[in-house]
Design an enzyme around this catalytic site. Structure first.
Site, mmCIF file in Angstrom:
data_model
loop_
_atom_site.group_PDB
_atom_site.id
_atom_site.type_symbol
_atom_site.label_atom_id
_atom_site.label_comp_id
_atom_site.label_asym_id
_atom_site.label_seq_id
_atom_site.Cartn_x
_atom_site.Cartn_y
_atom_site.Cartn_z
ATOM 1 N N HIS A 26 -4.676 -5.001 -3.127
ATOM 2 C CA HIS A 26 -3.723 -3.934 -2.752
ATOM 3 C C HIS A 26 -2.543 -4.436 -1.899
ATOM 4 O O HIS A 26 -2.207 -3.900 -0.850
ATOM 5 C CB HIS A 26 -4.415 -2.693 -2.188
ATOM 6 C CG HIS A 26 -5.181 -2.826 -0.884
ATOM 7 N ND1 HIS A 26 -4.783 -3.585 0.173
ATOM 8 C CD2 HIS A 26 -6.314 -2.211 -0.478
ATOM 9 C CE1 HIS A 26 -5.622 -3.454 1.176
ATOM 10 N NE2 HIS A 26 -6.574 -2.627 0.796
ATOM 11 N N HIS A 80 -18.794 2.418 3.917
ATOM 12 C CA HIS A 80 -17.328 2.533 3.809
ATOM 13 C C HIS A 80 -17.003 2.973 2.384
ATOM 14 O O HIS A 80 -17.482 2.369 1.427
ATOM 15 C CB HIS A 80 -16.728 1.159 4.129
ATOM 16 C CG HIS A 80 -15.243 1.069 4.060
ATOM 17 N ND1 HIS A 80 -14.403 2.144 4.227
ATOM 18 C CD2 HIS A 80 -14.416 -0.007 3.863
ATOM 19 C CE1 HIS A 80 -13.154 1.756 4.124
ATOM 20 N NE2 HIS A 80 -13.133 0.457 3.894
ATOM 21 N N GLU A 82 -14.107 2.967 0.750
ATOM 22 C CA GLU A 82 -13.031 2.344 -0.029
ATOM 23 C C GLU A 82 -13.647 1.754 -1.300
ATOM 24 O O GLU A 82 -14.772 1.260 -1.307
ATOM 25 C CB GLU A 82 -12.301 1.276 0.798
ATOM 26 C CG GLU A 82 -11.005 0.849 0.124
ATOM 27 C CD GLU A 82 -10.015 0.115 1.028
ATOM 28 O OE1 GLU A 82 -10.358 -0.214 2.168
ATOM 29 O OE2 GLU A 82 -8.884 -0.124 0.555
ATOM 30 N N ASP A 84 -13.553 -0.805 -3.148
ATOM 31 C CA ASP A 84 -14.122 -2.145 -3.345
ATOM 32 C C ASP A 84 -15.602 -2.161 -2.952
ATOM 33 O O ASP A 84 -16.324 -3.095 -3.309
ATOM 34 C CB ASP A 84 -13.338 -3.227 -2.590
ATOM 35 C CG ASP A 84 -13.013 -2.872 -1.152
ATOM 36 O OD1 ASP A 84 -12.918 -1.684 -0.823
ATOM 37 O OD2 ASP A 84 -12.855 -3.803 -0.343
ATOM 38 N N HIS A 146 -11.795 0.538 9.278
ATOM 39 C CA HIS A 146 -10.386 0.839 9.340
ATOM 40 C C HIS A 146 -10.043 2.111 8.584
ATOM 41 O O HIS A 146 -8.863 2.421 8.409
ATOM 42 C CB HIS A 146 -9.562 -0.346 8.795
ATOM 43 C CG HIS A 146 -9.703 -0.555 7.297
ATOM 44 N ND1 HIS A 146 -8.654 -0.403 6.438
ATOM 45 C CD2 HIS A 146 -10.763 -0.844 6.533
ATOM 46 C CE1 HIS A 146 -9.051 -0.640 5.201
ATOM 47 N NE2 HIS A 146 -10.327 -0.899 5.238
ATOM 48 N N ASP A 165 -16.116 -3.789 6.669
ATOM 49 C CA ASP A 165 -14.973 -4.713 6.645
ATOM 50 C C ASP A 165 -14.857 -5.561 7.920
ATOM 51 O O ASP A 165 -14.177 -6.604 7.914
ATOM 52 C CB ASP A 165 -13.666 -3.934 6.456
ATOM 53 C CG ASP A 165 -13.457 -3.489 5.020
ATOM 54 O OD1 ASP A 165 -14.020 -4.111 4.106
ATOM 55 O OD2 ASP A 165 -12.723 -2.508 4.809
ATOM 56 N N TYR A 193 -7.338 -11.564 7.561
ATOM 57 C CA TYR A 193 -7.962 -10.246 7.354
ATOM 58 C C TYR A 193 -7.652 -9.332 8.538
ATOM 59 O O TYR A 193 -7.266 -8.176 8.376
ATOM 60 C CB TYR A 193 -9.485 -10.400 7.182
ATOM 61 C CG TYR A 193 -10.082 -9.200 6.510
ATOM 62 C CD1 TYR A 193 -10.170 -9.128 5.131
ATOM 63 C CD2 TYR A 193 -10.501 -8.114 7.253
ATOM 64 C CE1 TYR A 193 -10.670 -8.011 4.508
ATOM 65 C CE2 TYR A 193 -11.003 -6.992 6.641
ATOM 66 C CZ TYR A 193 -11.091 -6.948 5.264
ATOM 67 O OH TYR A 193 -11.579 -5.819 4.650
ATOM 68 N N HIS A 226 -17.109 -8.508 3.124
ATOM 69 C CA HIS A 226 -16.325 -9.545 2.434
ATOM 70 C C HIS A 226 -16.576 -10.885 3.107
ATOM 71 O O HIS A 226 -16.616 -10.959 4.341
ATOM 72 C CB HIS A 226 -14.813 -9.294 2.548
ATOM 73 C CG HIS A 226 -14.335 -8.030 1.920
ATOM 74 N ND1 HIS A 226 -14.280 -7.844 0.560
ATOM 75 C CD2 HIS A 226 -13.880 -6.880 2.468
ATOM 76 C CE1 HIS A 226 -13.796 -6.635 0.301
ATOM 77 N NE2 HIS A 226 -13.549 -6.028 1.436
#
Ligand code: FEO
Length: 400
Positions: A26, A80, A82, A84, A146, A165, A193, A226
């Site tokens: 992104h 989370h 998001e 991914d 986040h 994250d 990151y 990640h």
């Protein structure tokens, strides 16, 4: 042969996916690729922590199947929402039919707003615990770290923190543990990151670090969503986070600019010369040769941000406008700055840069430098003395 789970503790396996080839996440350049980490806890109630990006569901399922029949999973915890980490969740729910799916209070809403799932998501309050039979999970809401839905999950008996994250990085590798990877790579990618994802939430990071200390959570492993898992010398990454969150400026300047006919480039090099002569660490980054996310990685610990643009059709050069928009959203703090650029006839860009830097709270410590067409020796010397002046002010501020 096939995708295999990796055992990371007595009860926990890494069952994520490695995305070796992604180069744009992104708008963040991922030159090393990334991983989408998911974790399988072989408790009485077999539990999956997070999932993976939708196209990697087969890899997740294959790794789980290397240990158990995936249909044995009772609980799924989504730290989370998001995509991914949640992209594979809807079809996984459909295929495996887990007894319960858990998320934070905000996560429950976010998952439904993303996927309109046919099942109820059980919301978890901050500090609540969930029994898996022989093991316990404890949940820490980390709202806005986040996303509003973000939470971390602590496996009490094994002292593992599933940190979504947080403490992560985009780094595809065959190694699963941070201590198996060169530290310079780890620090660079963790900083990238932080700078591009977590920087605007730095005050919340400091509170999280305090909270972890207050709770006296004995953390033996940090398992992010990640990149590699931290199992040795955790204080190292915690200290990196503390330093980045404090945004203490170093004696370092980033000169970021673009150029059309190399005049702004000549100015950038002369500014750098002046800074170097004063012993300041300098990065010179021409946009179109450097991704915005790499620029922000360098801005993270820099004390000075010096931005240059030629004027194109009464405006900023587009890459410079892009960078300034991106940087504004990331809310860097404690920086001084300057604006410069060459122009042909109208020359608005330098003033626009100055205005945008001020709006970000960056203190402009020298007059904006504008040079018509091509700089001569006198103009370049002015750039050098300006670079030296910025360096001296940076050193004075650092001494205070
Ligand atoms: Fe890796 Fe915020 O998702």
């Amino acid at each position: 042969m096939g995708f295999k789970a990796v055992k990371i503790s007595e009860y926990v396996y890494w069952v994520g996916a490695i995305d070796w080839t992604i180069r744009d996440f992104h708008g963040y350049s991922t030159e090393w690729g990334t991983t989408y980490n998911a974790y399988l806890i072989l408790a009485d109630k077999i539990t999956l922590i997070d999932t993976v990006k939708a196209p990697f569901k087969h890899e997740l399922l294959a790794r789980i199947a290397s240990v158990i029949d995936p249909k044995q999973i009772s609980y799924v915890v989504s730290n989370h929402s998001e995509m991914d980490h949640s992209g594979a969740l809807p079809s996984l729910i459909q295929d495996l039919k887990p007894e319960k799916v858990f998320a934070s209070v905000m996560g429950e809403k976010a998952l439904q707003e993303h996927f309109h799932l046919p099942v109820e998501i059980v919301p978890l309050n901050d500090g609540s615990e969930l029994s898996l039979g022989n093991l316990r999970l404890k949940f820490l809401e980390t709202r806005m770290l986040h996303w509003p839905d973000s939470m971390m999950t602590y496996l009490v008996e094994e002292k593992l923190l599933f940190s979504q994250d947080g403490f992560g990085m985009h780094l595809a590798s065959g190694e699963r543990f941070a201590d198996e990877i060169e530290e310079t790579i780890l620090k660079q990618q963790a900083a990238k990151y932080y700078a591009n994802i977590l920087l605007p939430y730095s005050p919340l990071i400091l509170k999280l670090l305090e909270r972890v200390a207050e709770l006296a959570l004995k953390i033996e492993k940090i398992c992010p969503d990640h990149g590699p898992i931290w199992r040795q010398d955790l204080n190292k990454v915690l200290k990196w986070y503390e330093d980045w969150a404090n945004q203490s400026p170093k004696l370092k300047a980033v000169i970021v600019y673009d150029t059309m006919w190399q005049s702004t480039d000549l100015m950038a090099r002369a500014l750098a010369d002046g800074l170097c002569a004063e012993g300041i660490e300098v990065r010179v980054m021409r946009l179109r040769a450097n991704d915005r996310s790499d620029v922000m990685t360098e801005v993270l610990d820099a004390g000075a941000v010096i931005v240059g643009s030629p004027t194109l059709n009464n405006n900023l050069f587009p890459t410079v406008a892009d960078l300034l928009t991106y940087m504004k959203g990331l809310k860097p703090k404690n920086k001084i700055g300057a604006a410069f650029g060459s122009y042909g006839w109208s020359g608005e860009a330098v003033g626009m840069i100055a205005e945008r830097l001020r709006a970000m709270g960056i203190e402009l410590v020298v007059e904006p430098l504008k040079i018509k067409y091509v700089p001569d020796n006198e103009s370049l010397n002015k750039c050098r003395t300006t670079g030296a002046r910025i360096a001296q002010i940076l050193k004075q501020k650092k001494e205070k």
